[in-house]
Scaffold this motif. Structure first.
Motif, PDB file in Angstrom:
ATOM      1  N   TYR A  81       0.838  -1.197   0.000  1.00 15.26           N
ATOM      2  CA  TYR A  81       0.000   0.000   0.000  1.00 15.26           C
ATOM      3  C   TYR A  81       0.871   1.244   0.000  1.00 15.26           C
ATOM      4  O   TYR A  81       1.811   1.364   0.787  1.00 15.26           O
ATOM      5  CB  TYR A  81      -0.945   0.013   1.201  1.00 15.26           C
ATOM      6  CG  TYR A  81      -2.102  -0.939   1.052  1.00 15.26           C
ATOM      7  CD1 TYR A  81      -3.188  -0.620   0.228  1.00 15.26           C
ATOM      8  CD2 TYR A  81      -2.108  -2.158   1.709  1.00 15.26           C
ATOM      9  CE1 TYR A  81      -4.241  -1.496   0.075  1.00 15.26           C
ATOM     10  CE2 TYR A  81      -3.165  -3.043   1.559  1.00 15.26           C
ATOM     11  CZ  TYR A  81      -4.228  -2.704   0.739  1.00 15.26           C
ATOM     12  OH  TYR A  81      -5.270  -3.571   0.583  1.00 15.26           O
ATOM     13  N   VAL A  83       1.636   5.271   0.493  1.00 20.90           N
ATOM     14  CA  VAL A  83       1.253   6.239   1.522  1.00 20.90           C
ATOM     15  C   VAL A  83       0.232   7.223   0.976  1.00 20.90           C
ATOM     16  O   VAL A  83      -0.719   7.613   1.645  1.00 20.90           O
ATOM     17  CB  VAL A  83       2.503   6.986   2.034  1.00 20.90           C
ATOM     18  CG1 VAL A  83       2.110   8.051   3.046  1.00 20.90           C
ATOM     19  CG2 VAL A  83       3.489   5.999   2.632  1.00 20.90           C
ATOM     20  N   GLN A  84       0.421   7.644  -0.279  1.00 19.33           N
ATOM     21  CA  GLN A  84      -0.493   8.611  -0.870  1.00 19.33           C
ATOM     22  C   GLN A  84      -1.362   7.960  -1.923  1.00 19.33           C
ATOM     23  O   GLN A  84      -1.173   6.811  -2.290  1.00 19.33           O
ATOM     24  CB  GLN A  84       0.294   9.764  -1.526  1.00 19.33           C
ATOM     25  CG  GLN A  84       1.370  10.339  -0.619  1.00 19.33           C
ATOM     26  CD  GLN A  84       2.768  10.161  -1.196  1.00 19.33           C
ATOM     27  OE1 GLN A  84       2.994   9.288  -1.996  1.00 19.33           O
ATOM     28  NE2 GLN A  84       3.670  11.006  -0.728  1.00 19.33           N
ATOM     29  N   ASP A  85      -2.326   8.699  -2.379  1.00 21.58           N
ATOM     30  CA  ASP A  85      -3.096   8.409  -3.587  1.00 21.58           C
ATOM     31  C   ASP A  85      -4.089   7.248  -3.460  1.00 21.58           C
ATOM     32  O   ASP A  85      -4.686   6.846  -4.449  1.00 21.58           O
ATOM     33  CB  ASP A  85      -2.176   8.109  -4.793  1.00 21.58           C
ATOM     34  CG  ASP A  85      -1.175   9.220  -5.042  1.00 21.58           C
ATOM     35  OD1 ASP A  85      -1.528  10.388  -4.794  1.00 21.58           O
ATOM     36  OD2 ASP A  85      -0.066   8.916  -5.475  1.00 21.58           O
ATOM     37  N   HIS A  86      -4.246   6.675  -2.239  1.00 16.75           N
ATOM     38  CA  HIS A  86      -5.113   5.496  -2.107  1.00 16.75           C
ATOM     39  C   HIS A  86      -4.725   4.471  -3.169  1.00 16.75           C
ATOM     40  O   HIS A  86      -5.564   3.953  -3.911  1.00 16.75           O
ATOM     41  CB  HIS A  86      -6.584   5.881  -2.239  1.00 16.75           C
ATOM     42  CG  HIS A  86      -7.036   6.852  -1.206  1.00 16.75           C
ATOM     43  ND1 HIS A  86      -7.231   6.492   0.114  1.00 16.75           N
ATOM     44  CD2 HIS A  86      -7.315   8.173  -1.294  1.00 16.75           C
ATOM     45  CE1 HIS A  86      -7.624   7.557   0.804  1.00 16.75           C
ATOM     46  NE2 HIS A  86      -7.682   8.590  -0.025  1.00 16.75           N
ATOM     47  N   ARG A 107       2.703   1.698  -9.661  1.00 19.79           N
ATOM     48  CA  ARG A 107       1.733   2.222  -8.682  1.00 19.79           C
ATOM     49  C   ARG A 107       0.375   2.318  -9.367  1.00 19.79           C
ATOM     50  O   ARG A 107       0.216   3.012 -10.366  1.00 19.79           O
ATOM     51  CB  ARG A 107       2.172   3.582  -8.149  1.00 19.79           C
ATOM     52  CG  ARG A 107       1.180   4.197  -7.168  1.00 19.79           C
ATOM     53  CD  ARG A 107       1.791   5.353  -6.395  1.00 19.79           C
ATOM     54  NE  ARG A 107       2.851   4.874  -5.513  1.00 19.79           N
ATOM     55  CZ  ARG A 107       3.532   5.669  -4.686  1.00 19.79           C
ATOM     56  NH1 ARG A 107       3.272   6.970  -4.641  1.00 19.79           N
ATOM     57  NH2 ARG A 107       4.474   5.170  -3.917  1.00 19.79           N
TER      58      ARG A 107
END
Length: 389
Positions: A81, A83-86, A107
């Motif tokens: 997962y 950290v950003q951007d879901h 990603r």
């Protein structure tokens, strides 16, 4: 499928140096990727380095402790997962016929990471690996990305001579590694397969530096020339012996172990011409296989070589080691014993063939004197036998 074909077409039409840009743009357009990066395994297989424009600025990632390294070692996609951007980072092995080159990190929006998409991205990472192998004929970009340090000239010559560091077919899997990776001298491994046979050689040219590398280059190319003429391994050894003798008149020579196996039966031949050793792991036990010792290649004029019979059974693991392994000295000059080598082979029995050489060499490094300068080579052959029709 249309998305897959579009990315495949982008890769196949890209310039050799532009594969990463091509796959990045295509994955963003056709799969909705948010970010795409390519990491190459360095020569020691200890770190993964991002492919960027020179000079490289990205920090290398350790194979043993990073998520990317986990995917590299397991040869399975690994999701992490972001950290950003879901989003989720998919670390995908870039591998060509068992030879582990690196990791493609894609990603993706979390909702897009379904099994079908992940499978397609994994296949595209494998396709990228094939394109990199072809592109390396025309660009240095990917070879440069593999360098955590500068190679010596002798090491440059040796790595360019190798067939790869791993290979896999239904009948077998091979893994091999040389240390010190950035300063290797005379050790070398080689293999070649046809529809019916597998031929492997392990060589150790005497001397140091460029002289050892030149000697090994002569030996390996002489063996290849003879092999490609379609003759058996005993005559391959004899012709290479003549080539080395006529060049050096016995002043320099090459220790060699040659093995040829029939893929359908596991029956084969061995020529033991010097110092490399062959060990076997079978039914949870380890033993050194001993053959009739014959002269190293080039030691005497017109030596005659005789191949001995050899049989491999499905489930066998064969370990080839150079004298830089079994003669390695620890602190105080105490040699690395057969018992220690057998223990290292036993300890790596659950690893795949491609991971075994580095694991054994890592264990050896914890033992040997840090001042040791001799090359160390380990090659692992897992024999499965031909599957039933």
């Amino acid at each position: 499928m249309m998305n897959f074909l579009a990315v495949e077409r982008a890769l196949r039409t890209a310039a050799p140096h532009d594969l990463l840009h091509a796959v990045r743009s295509a994955l963003i357009e056709h799969y909705g990727a948010l970010e795409v990066n390519l990491l190459m395994a360095d020569y020691s297989l200890s770190v993964l380095q991002q492919v960027t424009a020179l000079p490289h600025t990205a920090e290398p990632l350790p194979v043993q402790t990073s998520p990317e390294g986990r995917a590299f070692e397991s040869q399975e996609p690994f999701g992490q997962y972001a950290v950003q951007d879901h989003a989720m980072d998919l670390h995908l092995p870039v591998t060509v016929r068992g030879d582990r080159l690196g990791i493609l990190t894609v990603r993706m929006p979390e909702q897009a990471c379904d099994p079908a998409t992940t499978r397609e991205l994994g296949e595209l990472a494998e396709l990228l690996g094939h394109e990199i192998v072809v592109a390396e004929r025309d660009t240095d970009l990917y070879l440069q990305a593999r360098r955590a340090n500068r190679l010596t000239l002798a090491a440059e010559m040796q790595w360019q001579l190798l067939p790869g560091r791993a290979c896999a077919r239904p009948e077998y899997a091979i893994g091999a590694q040389l240390e010190p990776a950035y300063d290797i001298h005379g050790d070398n491994f080689d293999w070649s397969t046809t529809a019916e046979t597998l031929t492997m050689t392990v060589t150790n040219g005497m001397g140091d530096g460029i002289q050892a590398s030149l000697l090994t280059n002569l030996a390996v190319n002489a063996l290849r020339n003879a092999r490609r003429a379609g003759i058996d391994i005993a005559d391959q050894a004899a012709l290479a012996d003549q080539a080395i003798y006529w060049q050096h008149r016995g002043r320099e020579y090459v220790s060699t172990l040659l093995l040829s196996l029939e893929l359908a039966t596991g029956r084969g031949k061995v020529v033991d011409a010097g110092s490399p050793q062959l060990w076997r792991y079978r039914d949870r036990s380890v033993e050194r296989l001993r053959f009739e010792a014959q002269f190293p290649l080039g030691m005497f004029e017109e030596s005659i070589y005789v191949a001995q019979d050899f049989d491999a059974l499905p489930g066998d693991r064969l370990i080839f080691v150079s004298d830089g392994v079994y003669r390695a000295a620890g602190e105080g000059g105490k040699p690395y014993s057969d018992h220690a080598l057998a223990r290292a082979i036993q300890a790596t029995s659950l690893l795949p063939a491609a991971a075994v050489p580095r694991a054994i060499l890592r264990e050896l490094a914890s033992y040997r004197d840090t001042a040791a300068e001799d090359d160390a080579l380990v090659t692992c052959l897992d024999w499965f036998g031909r599957p039933a029709a």
